[in-house]
Design an enzyme around this catalytic site. Structure first.
Site, PDB file in Angstrom:
ATOM      1  CE  LYS A 181      48.069  30.164  71.402  1.00  0.00           C
ATOM      2  NZ  LYS A 181      47.752  29.334  72.554  1.00  0.00           N
TER       3      LYS A 181
ATOM      4  CD  GLU B 266      63.051  35.051  73.128  1.00  0.00           C
ATOM      5  OE1 GLU B 266      61.928  35.543  72.863  1.00  0.00           O
ATOM      6  OE2 GLU B 266      63.382  34.700  74.264  1.00  0.00           O
TER       7      GLU B 266
ATOM      8  N   GLY C  12      50.974  26.420  72.878  1.00  0.00           N
ATOM      9  CA  GLY C  12      52.252  26.396  72.153  1.00  0.00           C
ATOM     10  C   GLY C  12      52.942  25.045  72.226  1.00  0.00           C
ATOM     11  NE  ARG C  13      52.499  23.638  78.435  1.00  0.00           N
ATOM     12  CZ  ARG C  13      52.065  24.863  78.732  1.00  0.00           C
ATOM     13  NH1 ARG C  13      52.544  25.913  78.102  1.00  0.00           N
ATOM     14  NH2 ARG C  13      51.134  25.048  79.657  1.00  0.00           N
TER      15      ARG C  13
ATOM     16  CD  GLU D  20      55.937  26.936  78.420  1.00  0.00           C
ATOM     17  OE1 GLU D  20      55.262  26.503  77.471  1.00  0.00           O
ATOM     18  OE2 GLU D  20      56.780  27.846  78.287  1.00  0.00           O
TER      19      GLU D  20
ATOM     20  CG  HIS E  99      79.476   4.931  77.822  1.00  0.00           C
ATOM     21  ND1 HIS E  99      80.371   3.938  78.160  1.00  0.00           N
ATOM     22  CD2 HIS E  99      78.566   4.355  76.994  1.00  0.00           C
ATOM     23  CE1 HIS E  99      80.033   2.813  77.533  1.00  0.00           C
ATOM     24  NE2 HIS E  99      78.938   3.050  76.825  1.00  0.00           N
TER      25      HIS E  99
ATOM     26  CE  LYS F 103      57.600  35.038  77.384  1.00  0.00           C
ATOM     27  NZ  LYS F 103      56.334  34.721  76.738  1.00  0.00           N
TER      28      LYS F 103
HETATM   29  O1  F6P Z   1      57.526  32.052  76.791  1.00  0.00           O
HETATM   30  C1  F6P Z   1      56.866  30.832  76.723  1.00  0.00           C
HETATM   31  C2  F6P Z   1      56.084  30.697  75.454  1.00  0.00           C
HETATM   32  O2  F6P Z   1      54.936  31.476  75.520  1.00  0.00           O
HETATM   33  C3  F6P Z   1      55.761  29.241  75.179  1.00  0.00           C
HETATM   34  O3  F6P Z   1      54.641  28.821  75.872  1.00  0.00           O
HETATM   35  C4  F6P Z   1      55.602  29.255  73.691  1.00  0.00           C
HETATM   36  O4  F6P Z   1      55.663  27.967  73.143  1.00  0.00           O
HETATM   37  C5  F6P Z   1      56.763  30.132  73.298  1.00  0.00           C
HETATM   38  O5  F6P Z   1      56.823  31.108  74.314  1.00  0.00           O
HETATM   39  C6  F6P Z   1      56.667  30.777  71.957  1.00  0.00           C
HETATM   40  O6  F6P Z   1      55.523  31.546  71.813  1.00  0.00           O
HETATM   41  P1  F6P Z   1      54.996  31.998  70.396  1.00  0.00           P
HETATM   42  O7  F6P Z   1      54.679  30.790  69.608  1.00  0.00           O
HETATM   43  O8  F6P Z   1      53.791  32.846  70.674  1.00  0.00           O
HETATM   44  O9  F6P Z   1      56.088  32.791  69.745  1.00  0.00           O
END
Ligand code: F6P
Length: 541
Positions: free
Chosen positions: A205, A211, A267-268, A353, A384, A504
């Site tokens: 987003k 990452e 995002g979620r 979240e 189980h 972060k």
């Molecule tokens: O660190 C949390 C977050 O901001 C989530 O809310 C989001 O889904 C995820 O990181 C990834 O963010 P992006 O889509 O901006 O890479």
């Protein structure tokens, strides 16, 4: 207004004191039709909430609480596009992502439904080109593998839905997901792939996530290494999904190859935005549209059905009931479908979240417990492993059982056995087995206390006709609106996530010390400083 100071909350507290000792056995004995009566439908989902520790009076009081919290008005505000995400001053409009094209919704001067369908059209065209082999890689070969690079909401939604809908996917295409900054994730996802036939969908987003940008850079290097270092290859092997055109461009992806979404999609909550692109490539635009229609059916249910019969509202209020009055700290999600193995992980982000907050939307501390810890595994595997604790442990864990009428792979009577297990678990949790019943079975007296099943443990059973794109969409929309309901009653903002930021920032600050580029900072707490020093010794730095 603090919800816990209202007459409605106090009435529930009092009612709880009276009802808490009642056993589900008694509630069922007192109402021969309870098992049919306390059920509801949302879309194709049949929901049995009879095995909850509630009476009609509880439900009436919970609805009164929802009214007091202004739930109906909040639902309308979301659908109107009001800026209900107040800390970020944004609308919350994931519901617009699945509105039909003829819906006319203008928010902040933007015709949002028109914009949504414009992007959906581009996604369909792209998905068709990749699926048909018309989209060619740099060397002229068709694409055989799609790798989604993203994390959190830019990974969990499509990864969960792809796992769920594999039976509908083009099996000749490989779909992989890379999310973790652990380099093994990329290495394992690509170890058997051919760069000439691989397409990366970089999903973020913000397009600033460490990452994702790191993995995308690794992917570009991998591709160029494999294709003779010709930069022109990037345009044929990289597309982006983002709200941030500038960052996409500066990463080196042509905005022509970018699929847009908007800041009013959290995002979620973004599975039905362009974040679903890799999923659409896998299952095809038609199945994807069916999934959107499934979401839309439950959105409409949530928007229009009176609170008393509104399934997400009822389930959200039941969660409020257990969290606020029974001190239930966790909530189990138990899909009796191997295809739904990623649903608990997906729901962890969606629920935790969103509702893991201790400050109300107005900045005051909350006076009630909020967000439960969501967790789970598919049945029957969980039986189980951890069901022992569900049945006889000291914690109350409300559980959702999710099952289907028709199997996706009919093999003998396996599906009947699967579903028999699901229904048995829900019944045993509710009704248990008394000392007398155990003893009457001839259990040796010393074993009786160990084999008593206390029961009175609540669960919801969600039964859908079959796992299809449509029913998956209905299921996910149901949970989205359950989360919304809880957030409104708890008076929190379910749409921000400030709690993830500090970690972060700190990781960025610590990285140079770990790599040896900087000395271990004396400003660090002694635990972190010692760990950094030990890590450096392990790495010979
Ligand atoms: O660190 C949390 C977050 O901001 C989530 O809310 C989001 O889904 C995820 O990181 C990834 O963010 P992006 O889509 O901006 O890479």
């Amino acid at each position: 207004m603090d919800i816990t100071e209202t007459a409605e909350w106090r009435a529930l507290a009092e009612h709880h004191r009276a009802l808490a000792p009642a056993h589900l056995r008694d509630l069922f004995a007192g109402d021969p039709r309870r098992g049919e009566r306390l059920t509801a439908k949302a879309g194709d989902l049949y929901i049995d909430y009879s095995k909850h520790r509630v009476t009609d009076e509880t439900l009436r009081l919970l609805i009164a609480l929802a009214e007091r919290a202004g739930l109906r008005d909040r639902i309308a505000a979301m659908f109107r596009g009001e800026h209900i995400n107040t800390t970020e001053d944004r609308a919350v409009l994931h519901v617009a992502l699945r509105m039909p094209a003829d819906e006319d919704l203008v928010v902040d001067g933007q015709p949002v439904v028109r914009d949504v369908h414009e992007v959906l059209g581009r996604m369909r065209e792209f998905a068709d080109r990749v699926r048909s082999g018309e989209w060619r890689g740099h060397t002229g070969r068709p694409i055989r593998a799609v790798v989604n690079i993203g994390i959190g909401g830019s990974d969990l939604g499509p990864a969960m839905a792809y796992t769920a809908l594999q039976a509908y996917a083009a099996r000749e295409l490989t779909l992989r997901f890379v999310s973790n900054i652990d380099p093994t994730d990329f290495a394992e996802a690509t170890r058997d792939l051919d760069p000439a036939e691989t397409l990366f969908v970089v999903s973020s987003k913000t397009f600033t996530t460490l990452e994702t940008l790191t993995n995308a850079t690794v992917a570009r290097d991998w591709l160029l290494r494999g294709l003779g270092a010709d930069e022109a290859a990037v345009a044929k092997h990289f597309v982006a999904v983002s709200t941030n055109t500038e960052a996409v461009q500066s990463f080196g992806i042509d905005p022509q190859n970018m699929f847009e979404f908007w800041d009013w999609v959290g995002g979620r909550y973004s599975l039905t935005s362009a974040i679903g692109l890799s999923l659409m490539v896998a299952i095809g635009p038609e199945a994807y549209d069916e999934m959107l229609a499934g979401f839309s059916a439950v959105d409409e249910h949530f928007r229009t059905v009176p609170l008393e019969a509104n399934v997400p509202v009822l389930l959200g209020l039941l969660n409020v009931w257990y969290r606020g009055f029974f001190d239930a700290q966790t909530h189990a999600v138990l899909p009796y479908s191997q295809y739904l193995s990623r649903l608990p992980a997906y729901l962890q982000q969606l629920t935790m979240e969103s509702n893991g907050k201790s400050v109300r939307a107005d900045g005051q501390p909350v006076a009630t417990a909020t967000g439960e810890v969501y967790w789970g595994e598919p049945g029957t595997n969980g039986q189980h492993a951890f069901h022992q604790l569900l049945h006889q442990g000291t914690s109350l864990v409300p559980a959702d059982f999710i099952g289907f009428g028709e199997p996706n792979h009919p093999v003998g009577d396996m599906h009947d056995l699967l579903m028999a297990n699901m229904l048995a678990q829900s019944a045993v949790l509710a009704f248990g087995r008394t000392a007398e019943e155990v003893a009457a079975d001839g259990t040796p007296t010393p074993l009786v206390p160990h084999t008593i099943m206390p029961g009175n443990r609540p669960s919801t059973v969600i039964l859908a006709p079959r796992l299809t794109p449509a029913t998956l969409g209905q299921l996910v929309a149901l949970y989205e609106h359950v989360v919304f309901t809880q957030g409104v009653v708890w008076q929190i903002n379910s749409f921000d996530q400030w709690g993830v930021e500090l970690g972060k920032v700190m990781a960025r600050e610590l990285a140079p010390a770990l790599s040896g580029a900087e000395p271990v900072s004396l400003d660090q707490d002694t635990s972190t400083a010692a760990l950094v020093a030990h890590y450096r010794r392990l790495r010979g730095r």
